[in-house]
Design an enzyme around this catalytic site. Sequence first.
Site, PDB file in Angstrom:
ATOM      1  N   ALA A  32      34.994  -1.719  12.666  1.00  0.00           N
ATOM      2  CA  ALA A  32      35.472  -3.052  13.044  1.00  0.00           C
ATOM      3  C   ALA A  32      36.801  -3.415  12.385  1.00  0.00           C
ATOM      4  O   ALA A  32      37.619  -4.118  12.977  1.00  0.00           O
ATOM      5  CB  ALA A  32      34.418  -4.093  12.700  1.00  0.00           C
ATOM      6  N   ASP A 112      35.418  -1.557  21.849  1.00  0.00           N
ATOM      7  CA  ASP A 112      36.432  -2.401  22.483  1.00  0.00           C
ATOM      8  C   ASP A 112      37.465  -1.661  23.315  1.00  0.00           C
ATOM      9  O   ASP A 112      38.357  -2.289  23.880  1.00  0.00           O
ATOM     10  CB  ASP A 112      37.143  -3.230  21.399  1.00  0.00           C
ATOM     11  N   HIS A 129      28.837   3.888  19.524  1.00  0.00           N
ATOM     12  CA  HIS A 129      28.102   2.691  19.927  1.00  0.00           C
ATOM     13  C   HIS A 129      28.464   2.234  21.338  1.00  0.00           C
ATOM     14  O   HIS A 129      28.234   1.083  21.699  1.00  0.00           O
ATOM     15  CB  HIS A 129      28.325   1.558  18.911  1.00  0.00           C
ATOM     16  N   CYS A 140      19.656   5.425  36.096  1.00  0.00           N
ATOM     17  CA  CYS A 140      20.331   6.585  36.708  1.00  0.00           C
ATOM     18  C   CYS A 140      21.733   6.820  36.154  1.00  0.00           C
ATOM     19  O   CYS A 140      22.359   7.822  36.469  1.00  0.00           O
ATOM     20  CB  CYS A 140      20.380   6.443  38.227  1.00  0.00           C
ATOM     21  N   ILE A 246      44.730  -1.895   7.510  1.00  0.00           N
ATOM     22  CA  ILE A 246      44.771  -0.588   8.154  1.00  0.00           C
ATOM     23  C   ILE A 246      46.147  -0.309   8.771  1.00  0.00           C
ATOM     24  O   ILE A 246      46.754   0.734   8.536  1.00  0.00           O
ATOM     25  CB  ILE A 246      43.705  -0.496   9.285  1.00  0.00           C
TER      26      ILE A 246
END
Length: 257
Positions: A32, A112, A129, A140, A246
């Site tokens: 996240a 996302d 995820h 199906c 980050i």
Amino acid sequence: MQRRLPDDEKTGVARLASLLRDSERAVVFTGAGISTESGIPDFRSPGGVWDRMPPIYFQDFIASADMRRETWRRRFAMEDMFGGAKPNAGHRAVADLVGDGKVSSVITQNIDNLHQASGVPADKIIELHGNTTYAKCLTCGTRYEIAPLRTAFDKEGDVPDCKFCGGFIKSATISFGQQMPEDEMARATEATLNSDLFLVAGSSLVVYPAAGFPLLAKRQGARLIILNRTPTDQDDFADLVIHAGIGATLTAALELL
Ligand SMILES: [Zn+2]
């Protein structure tokens, strides 16, 4: 404009660049924290969405038409808030590393689609995820796009069942209580075992089995880097830990390559 990095972060960035330079088979693992810089909140953080609105478990989605409607209502509300999110400097840095052949795979906990949007080829992305930008029939596996489902929901108060098999249609994410996707788990394991450098970017490493991959990498001899705003339980095992943003950190490291 580039934020000036404090001295201890500069040292970390230099070491990050040097580890990347020495690596031939790096894997990036994102959570996240890389997407909060695009304005997508971390649902799991204290005071986050799940503190106010507990997640709906997979079993309840299957068992209850009300829960299915509530799941879709939340999904469409989320789109109104975050549907316009764009990749940020962190995503772009990861895409550059993949484009340069430095990084072989991006394992992500995020749903996302921002790694794809930043230009990483889909076959290099392993989504543990799932992905919230489309839907699938649970029986199906037929893919459904979100927009027509929303039109139906707005008109009829419900999304239709699968037109081929009558199964429930659900966004292509892995809910609490839902089985992990086998192919993705196998691909992530293989990529991790083949890596010589494992870079965690923006994960607090609390959600298992996903959070098991950094330790698997470390055990088989890869260098482990943890880049996250806050400490994680695995910091002690890492060869390098950087507690910082980050985008700014990865961008600064790439400039040194
Ligand atoms: Zn179906």
